[in-house]
Design a protein around this motif. Structure first.
Motif, mmCIF file in Angstrom:
data_model
loop_
_atom_site.group_PDB
_atom_site.id
_atom_site.type_symbol
_atom_site.label_atom_id
_atom_site.label_comp_id
_atom_site.label_asym_id
_atom_site.label_seq_id
_atom_site.Cartn_x
_atom_site.Cartn_y
_atom_site.Cartn_z
ATOM 1 N N MET A 9 38.450 24.769 40.183
ATOM 2 C CA MET A 9 39.590 23.841 40.067
ATOM 3 C C MET A 9 40.051 23.364 41.440
ATOM 4 S SD MET A 9 42.164 25.044 37.092
ATOM 5 C CE MET A 9 43.359 23.792 37.381
ATOM 6 N N ASN B 249 36.714 44.567 35.275
ATOM 7 C CA ASN B 249 35.294 44.327 34.966
ATOM 8 C C ASN B 249 34.928 44.886 33.598
ATOM 9 O OD1 ASN B 249 34.645 42.905 37.208
ATOM 10 N ND2 ASN B 249 33.463 44.515 38.216
ATOM 11 N N GLN C 42 28.928 35.125 39.285
ATOM 12 C CA GLN C 42 28.617 36.434 39.872
ATOM 13 C C GLN C 42 29.684 37.463 39.505
ATOM 14 O OE1 GLN C 42 25.758 36.755 41.496
ATOM 15 N NE2 GLN C 42 26.059 38.924 41.836
ATOM 16 N N VAL D 54 36.132 42.625 31.015
ATOM 17 C CA VAL D 54 35.239 41.456 30.913
ATOM 18 C C VAL D 54 34.063 41.802 29.991
ATOM 19 C CG1 VAL D 54 33.514 40.133 32.236
ATOM 20 C CG2 VAL D 54 35.843 40.354 33.085
ATOM 21 N N GLU E 90 31.964 32.495 40.500
ATOM 22 C CA GLU E 90 32.601 32.868 39.229
ATOM 23 C C GLU E 90 31.582 33.484 38.281
ATOM 24 O OE1 GLU E 90 34.655 29.395 37.842
ATOM 25 O OE2 GLU E 90 36.221 29.607 39.361
ATOM 26 N N LYS F 127 32.781 38.457 27.721
ATOM 27 C CA LYS F 127 32.706 37.360 28.693
ATOM 28 C C LYS F 127 31.667 37.612 29.782
ATOM 29 C CE LYS F 127 37.485 35.985 28.118
ATOM 30 N NZ LYS F 127 38.832 36.024 28.674
ATOM 31 N N ALA F 128 31.122 38.810 29.814
ATOM 32 C CA ALA F 128 30.158 39.154 30.858
ATOM 33 C C ALA F 128 28.878 38.342 30.688
ATOM 34 C CB ALA F 128 29.845 40.640 30.824
ATOM 35 N N LYS F 129 28.332 37.890 31.819
ATOM 36 C CA LYS F 129 27.068 37.138 31.795
ATOM 37 C C LYS F 129 25.864 38.089 31.880
ATOM 38 C CE LYS F 129 28.781 32.920 32.068
ATOM 39 N NZ LYS F 129 28.732 32.017 30.946
ATOM 40 N N ALA F 130 26.067 39.231 32.521
ATOM 41 C CA ALA F 130 24.962 40.187 32.693
ATOM 42 C C ALA F 130 25.552 41.559 32.985
ATOM 43 C CB ALA F 130 24.052 39.755 33.856
ATOM 44 N N ILE F 131 24.729 42.583 32.783
ATOM 45 C CA ILE F 131 25.146 43.949 33.097
ATOM 46 C C ILE F 131 24.030 44.606 33.893
ATOM 47 C CG2 ILE F 131 24.313 44.798 30.833
ATOM 48 C CD1 ILE F 131 26.579 46.894 30.976
ATOM 49 N N ARG F 132 24.414 45.337 34.933
ATOM 50 C CA ARG F 132 23.414 46.027 35.756
ATOM 51 C C ARG F 132 22.921 47.273 35.016
ATOM 52 N NH1 ARG F 132 27.528 44.720 39.432
ATOM 53 N NH2 ARG F 132 26.899 43.067 40.862
ATOM 54 N N LEU G 172 31.148 37.641 36.799
ATOM 55 C CA LEU G 172 30.974 38.034 35.397
ATOM 56 C C LEU G 172 29.737 38.916 35.198
ATOM 57 C CD1 LEU G 172 31.900 34.674 33.660
ATOM 58 C CD2 LEU G 172 33.282 36.724 33.835
ATOM 59 N N ILE G 173 29.148 39.381 36.289
ATOM 60 C CA ILE G 173 28.057 40.356 36.196
ATOM 61 C C ILE G 173 28.673 41.725 36.459
ATOM 62 C CG2 ILE G 173 25.878 41.176 37.205
ATOM 63 C CD1 ILE G 173 25.243 38.261 37.867
ATOM 64 N N VAL G 174 28.636 42.579 35.437
ATOM 65 C CA VAL G 174 29.301 43.881 35.516
ATOM 66 C C VAL G 174 28.336 44.929 36.056
ATOM 67 C CG1 VAL G 174 30.470 45.628 34.162
ATOM 68 C CG2 VAL G 174 30.775 43.232 33.600
#
Lengths: 77, 187
Positions: free
Chosen positions: B117, A31, B183, A34, B181, A39-44, B185-187
Protein backbone atom coordinates in the motif's frame (compact mmCIF):
# COMPACT_ATOMS: atom_id res chain seq x y z
CA UNK A 1 -5.91 -23.34 -0.92
CA UNK A 2 -6.84 -27.07 -0.89
CA UNK A 3 -4.23 -27.85 1.81
CA UNK A 4 -5.95 -27.56 5.17
CA UNK A 5 -3.98 -27.23 8.40
CA UNK A 6 -5.67 -28.85 11.41
CA UNK A 7 -3.61 -27.25 14.17
CA UNK A 8 -6.71 -26.19 16.11
CA UNK A 9 -7.99 -29.78 16.10
CA UNK A 10 -4.71 -31.07 17.54
CA UNK A 11 -4.60 -28.21 20.06
CA UNK A 12 -8.04 -29.21 21.31
CA UNK A 13 -7.03 -32.88 21.55
CA UNK A 14 -3.90 -32.09 23.52
CA UNK A 15 -5.71 -29.40 25.52
CA UNK A 16 -2.97 -26.93 24.75
CA UNK A 17 -3.12 -23.18 24.20
CA UNK A 18 -1.84 -21.52 21.05
CA UNK A 19 0.73 -19.42 22.90
CA UNK A 20 2.08 -22.49 24.69
CA UNK A 21 2.42 -24.41 21.45
CA UNK A 22 4.15 -21.44 19.79
CA UNK A 23 6.64 -21.24 22.65
CA UNK A 24 7.38 -24.96 22.56
CA UNK A 25 7.74 -25.06 18.77
CA UNK A 26 9.93 -21.95 18.70
CA UNK A 27 7.86 -19.70 16.47
CA UNK A 28 5.84 -16.60 17.28
CA UNK A 29 2.18 -16.87 18.19
CA UNK A 30 1.46 -14.60 15.23
CA UNK A 31 3.10 -17.05 12.80
CA UNK A 32 1.25 -19.95 14.37
CA UNK A 33 -1.98 -18.01 14.02
CA UNK A 34 -1.19 -17.46 10.32
CA UNK A 35 -0.82 -21.24 9.99
CA UNK A 36 -3.98 -21.94 11.99
CA UNK A 37 -6.15 -19.58 9.95
CA UNK A 38 -4.98 -21.02 6.63
CA UNK A 39 -3.20 -17.88 5.44
CA UNK A 40 0.24 -19.49 5.33
CA UNK A 41 1.77 -19.89 1.86
CA UNK A 42 4.28 -22.55 2.93
CA UNK A 43 5.60 -24.38 5.97
CA UNK A 44 9.20 -25.37 6.63
CA UNK A 45 9.98 -29.03 7.31
CA UNK A 46 11.73 -27.97 10.51
CA UNK A 47 8.53 -26.28 11.74
CA UNK A 48 6.43 -29.30 10.76
CA UNK A 49 8.87 -31.58 12.56
CA UNK A 50 8.68 -29.51 15.76
CA UNK A 51 4.86 -29.37 15.59
CA UNK A 52 4.65 -33.17 15.25
CA UNK A 53 7.12 -33.59 18.12
CA UNK A 54 5.24 -31.27 20.48
CA UNK A 55 1.74 -32.43 19.53
CA UNK A 56 2.85 -36.09 19.37
CA UNK A 57 1.23 -36.71 16.02
CA UNK A 58 1.97 -37.48 12.37
CA UNK A 59 2.18 -34.86 9.59
CA UNK A 60 -0.99 -36.38 8.17
CA UNK A 61 -2.83 -35.47 11.38
CA UNK A 62 -1.92 -31.82 10.84
CA UNK A 63 -2.20 -31.53 7.05
CA UNK A 64 -5.11 -32.59 4.90
CA UNK A 65 -5.95 -32.16 1.24
CA UNK A 66 -9.48 -31.11 0.43
CA UNK A 67 -10.15 -30.63 -3.23
CA UNK A 68 -12.43 -27.64 -3.70
CA UNK A 69 -11.66 -26.17 -0.27
CA UNK A 70 -10.57 -22.81 -1.67
CA UNK A 71 -9.88 -20.40 1.14
CA UNK A 72 -9.79 -16.97 -0.46
CA UNK A 73 -7.77 -14.44 1.50
CA UNK A 74 -8.44 -10.81 0.78
CA UNK A 75 -5.17 -8.94 0.48
CA UNK A 76 -4.56 -5.26 0.95
CA UNK A 77 -5.51 -2.98 -1.91
CA UNK B 1 10.36 -7.32 17.14
CA UNK B 2 13.64 -6.30 18.76
CA UNK B 3 13.42 -3.41 21.25
CA UNK B 4 15.71 -1.18 19.14
CA UNK B 5 13.55 -1.78 16.07
CA UNK B 6 10.44 -0.97 18.07
CA UNK B 7 12.06 2.30 19.14
CA UNK B 8 12.85 3.12 15.49
CA UNK B 9 9.29 2.34 14.47
CA UNK B 10 7.96 4.58 17.24
CA UNK B 11 10.22 7.38 15.97
CA UNK B 12 8.97 6.88 12.40
CA UNK B 13 5.37 7.07 13.60
CA UNK B 14 6.02 10.25 15.60
CA UNK B 15 7.87 12.09 12.81
CA UNK B 16 5.29 11.00 10.24
CA UNK B 17 2.53 12.36 12.46
CA UNK B 18 4.24 15.76 12.66
CA UNK B 19 4.88 15.85 8.90
CA UNK B 20 1.24 14.94 8.32
CA UNK B 21 0.14 18.06 10.18
CA UNK B 22 2.47 20.18 8.02
CA UNK B 23 0.94 18.52 4.96
CA UNK B 24 -2.56 19.34 6.13
CA UNK B 25 -1.50 22.97 6.60
CA UNK B 26 -0.20 22.92 3.02
CA UNK B 27 -3.56 21.58 1.81
CA UNK B 28 -5.28 24.41 3.63
CA UNK B 29 -2.89 26.86 1.98
CA UNK B 30 -3.81 25.46 -1.47
CA UNK B 31 -7.51 25.96 -0.80
CA UNK B 32 -6.83 29.47 0.50
CA UNK B 33 -4.68 30.21 -2.54
CA UNK B 34 -7.47 29.14 -4.86
CA UNK B 35 -9.96 31.38 -3.05
CA UNK B 36 -7.56 34.34 -3.02
CA UNK B 37 -6.65 33.96 -6.70
CA UNK B 38 -10.32 33.70 -7.67
CA UNK B 39 -11.05 36.80 -5.61
CA UNK B 40 -8.15 38.66 -7.20
CA UNK B 41 -9.30 37.79 -10.70
CA UNK B 42 -12.85 38.85 -9.91
CA UNK B 43 -12.36 42.10 -7.95
CA UNK B 44 -9.74 43.49 -10.24
CA UNK B 45 -12.39 43.88 -12.92
CA UNK B 46 -14.15 47.11 -12.05
CA UNK B 47 -12.29 50.38 -11.76
CA UNK B 48 -11.90 51.46 -8.19
CA UNK B 49 -13.45 54.77 -7.13
CA UNK B 50 -10.90 57.46 -6.77
CA UNK B 51 -10.96 59.16 -3.42
CA UNK B 52 -8.47 60.67 -1.10
CA UNK B 53 -7.16 58.24 1.39
CA UNK B 54 -8.74 55.25 -0.36
CA UNK B 55 -6.58 52.29 -1.15
CA UNK B 56 -6.08 52.13 -4.88
CA UNK B 57 -6.43 48.46 -5.57
CA UNK B 58 -5.41 48.62 -9.20
CA UNK B 59 -2.01 49.84 -8.12
CA UNK B 60 -1.55 46.86 -5.81
CA UNK B 61 -2.72 44.01 -7.99
CA UNK B 62 0.41 43.74 -10.06
CA UNK B 63 1.59 40.35 -10.99
CA UNK B 64 5.23 39.59 -11.59
CA UNK B 65 5.94 36.29 -13.24
CA UNK B 66 9.49 35.54 -14.18
CA UNK B 67 10.43 39.18 -14.78
CA UNK B 68 7.28 39.97 -16.81
CA UNK B 69 5.00 42.44 -15.07
CA UNK B 70 1.34 43.01 -15.74
CA UNK B 71 -1.60 44.41 -13.83
CA UNK B 72 -4.55 42.16 -13.22
CA UNK B 73 -6.77 45.18 -13.77
CA UNK B 74 -5.67 45.60 -17.37
CA UNK B 75 -6.05 42.07 -18.72
CA UNK B 76 -8.98 41.12 -20.95
CA UNK B 77 -11.77 38.74 -19.98
CA UNK B 78 -10.42 36.03 -22.25
CA UNK B 79 -6.99 36.22 -20.63
CA UNK B 80 -8.66 36.31 -17.23
CA UNK B 81 -10.38 33.00 -17.97
CA UNK B 82 -7.12 31.45 -19.17
CA UNK B 83 -5.21 32.64 -16.12
CA UNK B 84 -8.05 31.48 -13.87
CA UNK B 85 -8.00 28.01 -15.43
CA UNK B 86 -4.22 27.80 -15.03
CA UNK B 87 -4.47 28.95 -11.42
CA UNK B 88 -7.16 26.37 -10.75
CA UNK B 89 -5.28 23.54 -12.42
CA UNK B 90 -2.00 24.39 -10.71
CA UNK B 91 -3.55 24.66 -7.27
CA UNK B 92 -5.57 21.52 -7.96
CA UNK B 93 -2.43 19.59 -8.82
CA UNK B 94 -0.68 21.00 -5.75
CA UNK B 95 -3.64 19.91 -3.62
CA UNK B 96 -3.51 16.42 -5.19
CA UNK B 97 0.23 16.20 -4.44
CA UNK B 98 -0.30 17.27 -0.84
CA UNK B 99 -3.21 14.84 -0.46
CA UNK B 100 -1.19 11.86 -1.70
CA UNK B 101 1.75 12.82 0.51
CA UNK B 102 -0.65 13.13 3.44
CA UNK B 103 -1.95 9.61 2.80
CA UNK B 104 1.59 8.23 2.57
CA UNK B 105 2.54 9.86 5.84
CA UNK B 106 -0.69 8.48 7.31
CA UNK B 107 0.47 4.96 6.40
CA UNK B 108 3.86 5.63 8.00
CA UNK B 109 2.26 7.02 11.15
CA UNK B 110 0.36 3.73 11.52
CA UNK B 111 3.59 1.76 11.17
CA UNK B 112 2.82 0.52 7.63
CA UNK B 113 6.21 1.45 6.20
CA UNK B 114 7.33 -1.29 3.84
CA UNK B 115 4.01 -2.52 2.49
CA UNK B 116 2.46 -2.76 -0.97
CA UNK B 117 0.00 0.00 0.00
CA UNK B 118 2.79 2.42 0.93
CA UNK B 119 4.68 1.60 -2.26
CA UNK B 120 1.50 2.27 -4.26
CA UNK B 121 1.13 5.58 -2.43
CA UNK B 122 4.72 6.53 -3.36
CA UNK B 123 3.82 5.84 -6.99
CA UNK B 124 0.89 8.27 -6.71
CA UNK B 125 3.28 10.87 -5.26
CA UNK B 126 5.50 10.33 -8.29
CA UNK B 127 2.54 10.86 -10.61
CA UNK B 128 1.71 14.05 -8.70
CA UNK B 129 5.31 15.22 -9.22
CA UNK B 130 4.97 14.60 -12.99
CA UNK B 131 1.72 16.60 -13.05
CA UNK B 132 3.40 19.45 -11.17
CA UNK B 133 6.17 19.46 -13.77
CA UNK B 134 3.61 19.60 -16.58
CA UNK B 135 1.77 22.48 -14.86
CA UNK B 136 5.10 24.26 -14.41
CA UNK B 137 5.55 24.11 -18.18
CA UNK B 138 2.01 25.33 -18.69
CA UNK B 139 2.66 28.41 -16.53
CA UNK B 140 5.20 29.62 -19.05
CA UNK B 141 2.24 30.41 -21.28
CA UNK B 142 0.86 33.03 -18.84
CA UNK B 143 3.18 35.96 -19.80
CA UNK B 144 2.93 34.87 -23.44
CA UNK B 145 -0.87 35.07 -23.40
CA UNK B 146 -1.13 38.26 -21.41
CA UNK B 147 1.77 40.40 -22.60
CA UNK B 148 2.93 38.44 -25.64
CA UNK B 149 6.28 38.19 -23.93
CA UNK B 150 7.99 34.86 -23.53
CA UNK B 151 10.88 34.32 -21.21
CA UNK B 152 12.50 30.99 -20.83
CA UNK B 153 13.00 30.53 -17.11
CA UNK B 154 15.75 28.04 -17.75
CA UNK B 155 14.19 25.35 -15.64
CA UNK B 156 13.73 22.27 -17.71
CA UNK B 157 11.68 19.17 -17.26
CA UNK B 158 13.36 18.35 -13.95
CA UNK B 159 10.12 17.86 -12.01
CA UNK B 160 8.75 15.55 -14.70
CA UNK B 161 11.96 13.50 -14.73
CA UNK B 162 12.06 13.33 -10.93
CA UNK B 163 8.43 12.21 -10.90
CA UNK B 164 9.07 9.46 -13.44
CA UNK B 165 12.06 8.25 -11.42
CA UNK B 166 9.92 8.12 -8.26
CA UNK B 167 7.27 6.12 -10.13
CA UNK B 168 9.91 3.64 -11.37
CA UNK B 169 11.40 3.23 -7.89
CA UNK B 170 7.92 2.73 -6.40
CA UNK B 171 7.23 -0.11 -8.85
CA UNK B 172 10.36 -1.88 -7.67
CA UNK B 173 9.45 -1.22 -4.03
CA UNK B 174 5.96 -2.58 -4.58
CA UNK B 175 7.32 -5.81 -6.04
CA UNK B 176 9.81 -6.13 -3.18
CA UNK B 177 7.04 -5.50 -0.63
CA UNK B 178 4.92 -8.23 -2.24
CA UNK B 179 7.87 -10.63 -2.01
CA UNK B 180 8.38 -9.67 1.64
CA UNK B 181 4.71 -10.13 2.49
CA UNK B 182 4.74 -13.56 0.84
CA UNK B 183 7.92 -14.45 2.75
CA UNK B 184 6.19 -13.49 6.00
CA UNK B 185 3.51 -16.06 5.23
CA UNK B 186 6.07 -18.89 5.22
CA UNK B 187 5.95 -20.43 8.69
Amino acid sequence: MPIVVNVDVMLARRKMRLNTLAELVGITAQNLSVLKTGKAKAIRFSTLERLCEVLECEPGDLLAYEKGADIVTVENG
Amino acid sequence: MKPENEAKLAKIKKISGILQWICKAFLGFCVLGLLVSTWMLLISRAPMPKCEGCISYERHLWFNYNGVQFSLYDITDRDRVVVGILFGLTLGVMFYSGYQLNRLLGNYSRGEVFTTMSAGQIRKCGVACVLLGVMNLGWRLVPLIITSTYKNPGEGLSLVVIGLVIVAISWIMEMAAEMREEQELIV
